[in-house]
Design a protein around this motif. Structure first.
Motif, mmCIF file in Angstrom:
data_model
loop_
_atom_site.group_PDB
_atom_site.id
_atom_site.type_symbol
_atom_site.label_atom_id
_atom_site.label_comp_id
_atom_site.label_asym_id
_atom_site.label_seq_id
_atom_site.Cartn_x
_atom_site.Cartn_y
_atom_site.Cartn_z
ATOM 1 N N GLU A 71 36.346 36.477 34.174
ATOM 2 C CA GLU A 71 37.631 37.019 33.693
ATOM 3 C C GLU A 71 37.458 37.724 32.352
ATOM 4 O OE1 GLU A 71 40.990 36.947 35.097
ATOM 5 O OE2 GLU A 71 39.728 36.685 36.852
ATOM 6 N N MET A 74 35.959 41.682 33.879
ATOM 7 C CA MET A 74 37.118 42.372 34.460
ATOM 8 C C MET A 74 38.044 41.305 35.028
ATOM 9 S SD MET A 74 37.289 45.319 37.395
ATOM 10 C CE MET A 74 36.529 46.717 36.642
ATOM 11 N N HIS A 76 41.180 39.438 37.017
ATOM 12 C CA HIS A 76 41.498 39.685 38.432
ATOM 13 C C HIS A 76 42.568 40.747 38.605
ATOM 14 C CE1 HIS A 76 44.184 36.306 37.406
ATOM 15 N NE2 HIS A 76 45.014 36.842 38.271
ATOM 16 N N GLU A 78 42.995 43.326 36.632
ATOM 17 C CA GLU A 78 42.268 44.594 36.397
ATOM 18 C C GLU A 78 41.479 45.002 37.640
ATOM 19 O OE1 GLU A 78 39.704 45.368 32.620
ATOM 20 O OE2 GLU A 78 40.514 43.330 32.520
ATOM 21 N N LYS A 81 43.671 46.438 40.158
ATOM 22 C CA LYS A 81 44.087 47.805 39.795
ATOM 23 C C LYS A 81 42.931 48.790 39.919
ATOM 24 C CE LYS A 81 47.981 46.729 36.855
ATOM 25 N NZ LYS A 81 48.339 46.193 35.555
ATOM 26 N N TRP A 82 41.695 48.251 39.767
ATOM 27 C CA TRP A 82 40.490 49.098 39.834
ATOM 28 C C TRP A 82 40.325 49.704 41.235
ATOM 29 C CZ3 TRP A 82 36.259 48.173 43.039
ATOM 30 C CH2 TRP A 82 35.108 48.908 42.785
ATOM 31 N N THR A 115 47.417 44.115 44.256
ATOM 32 C CA THR A 115 47.000 45.521 44.289
ATOM 33 C C THR A 115 48.108 46.456 44.777
ATOM 34 O OG1 THR A 115 45.210 46.992 44.957
ATOM 35 C CG2 THR A 115 46.092 45.545 46.671
#
Ligand code: C5P
Length: 405
Positions: A71, A74, A76, A78, A81-82, A115
């Motif tokens: 964490e 990156m 979770h 992020e 969104k990635w 997401t």
């Protein structure tokens, strides 16, 4: 250039023997220029190692939701969104159930909830688990929420059973992802396409029927490809194991006569394109027995009296033709000559001929190779997956429609 270059794809792996094939999928995606990160469920760890997946993806592999070290890199949210796309292969029955319920009790389900990116599942499970009403209800829920389904395929399973529930092959999942991420022009918006698919089932008595081995895959793939370009699609389908492609209106029928009547209804408002991809039974029982037929006496023979079914496509091309009528011709010899005569006899604009004597293509196969014929032209696209071929065929039909006559 592939639509996958620089795309950020999160591959989720859940517990199932098909997980070993996902290594090849990740390799294909990376080779095409995608940036791939992998998330495992606890169940997946019994089938594939983090070390292997880290090597093929080039990134550390994530599996725990409550991992302070990961964490820090990156988080979770992020990671959710990635992703430009989340693809879960294999997707187990358990994962589908948890996702359909909106649970967030591990990293993968949490990412799916968090997401905004499209999510695609390539299910893999035992055929009975796939066909269980609970799994089918979860499937319906997920599809209605816009989750894309890739497969499953039918065939021999690792447990020895035969039936639907095999994960699609890595190349086919790769092709489906490529299509999903390709921007598709909505040039068929405003058009209505009517497509028949699958076998018909002609009753002998209340428990028996005459049918054939058609899987419906080609017709379903055509429906998905036309819908993706913006067409309104009515798919008139005999009994198959397939889920209706997203956004397509499916009308379920059994017999050839039902198919003709459903087509007539669908074409009350004139259709732009009609494609007869169904394998319609040529004959039906003259009289369907109202009770289960019995073995009578000592005779080793039995006579069934059959009568000819209506030719759905030929009837429609006479009575209420779409602007473009497209048929299929499955042949075992003199493929082109027979297809050409069928084109004329059935009053079609185009006919898609395939050689069903070949065991590597056609009936119940995931790949197909065809030749498309008009009265005076001929095209032969390469042998490819039915999904990729369908995209090409929809392109050819569209081009043909806009040709000056
Ligand atoms: O005559 P044959 O079955 O080979 O023709 C194949 C084409 O005709 C396919 O497009 C199929 O969907 C259509 N067909 C039909 N009704 C039938 C038989 C075939 O629409 N009774």
């Amino acid at each position: 250039m592939s639509s996958l270059v620089n795309k950020q794809i999160l591959v989720g792996i859940t517990g199932g023997i098909a997980a070993y094939k996902t290594i090849e999928l990740i390799r294909l995606l990376s080779k095409a220029g995608a940036d791939v990160q992998v998330v495992l469920t606890d169940g997946a760890k019994a089938f594939v190692t983090e070390m292997t997946l880290q090597a093929v993806s080039g990134h550390p592999v994530r599996s725990s939701l409550l991992d302070p070290a990961a964490e820090l890199g990156m988080g979770h949210i992020e990671l959710a969104k990635w992703a430009d796309l989340i693809v879960i292969a294999p997707a187990s029955a358990d994962f589908m159930a948890r996702y359909a319920q909106g649970m967030a009790n591990d990293l993968l389900t949490t990412l799916c909830l968090a997401t905004d990116a499209p999510v695609a599942l390539a299910p893999a499970m035992n055929q009975a688990m796939w066909q269980h009403p609970a799994t089918q209800a979860n499937l319906t829920t997920l599809i209605s929420r816009g989750v894309h389904m890739i497969g499953p395929a039918a065939g021999a399973q690792a447990c020895g059973d035969v039936g639907p529930g095999r994960m699609e092959e890595p190349q086919d999942i790769y092709a489906a992802i490529d299509t999903l991420l390709s921007p598709v022009a909505q040039d068929l918006a405003g058009q209505h396409w009517v497509i028949t698919a699958g076998p018909t089932m002609e009753a002998i008595d209340p428990v028996r029927y005459i049918s054939n081995h058609s899987s419906g895959k080609m017709g379903y793939a055509l429906a998905a490809a036309a819908q993706a370009r913006g067409a309104r699609v009515t798919l008139i389908s005999g009994p198959t194991q397939l889920a209706a492609p997203q956004g397509v209106q499916r009308v379920d029928i059994k017999s050839a006569e039902d198919m003709l009547s459903a087509c007539r209804t669908a074409m009350l408002e004139q259709a732009d394109v009609f494609i007869g991809a169904a394998a319609v039974a040529d004959f039906r029982m003259k009289d369907v027995a109202s009770q289960k037929m019995k073995k009578s006496g000592d005779s080793n023979e039995m006579q069934l009296t059959l009568v000819k079914n209506p030719d759905v496509i030929a009837t429609l091309s006479q009575e209420q033709a779409a602007k473009c009528m497209v048929g299929f011709a499955a042949e075992t010899q003199d493929v082109i000559a027979y297809a050409q005569s069928k084109l004329e006899r059935k009053g079609l604009d185009l006919i898609i001929a395939n050689d069903v004597s070949r065991t590597d293509i056609g009936f119940n196969n995931d790949e197909n190779q065809v030749t498309v014929l008009s009265k005076d032209q001929q095209w032969t696209p390469p042998k490819e997956s039915k999904a990729a071929l369908a995209v090409e065929l929809v392109g050819l039909i569209t081009q043909y429609q806009t040709q000056p006559s």
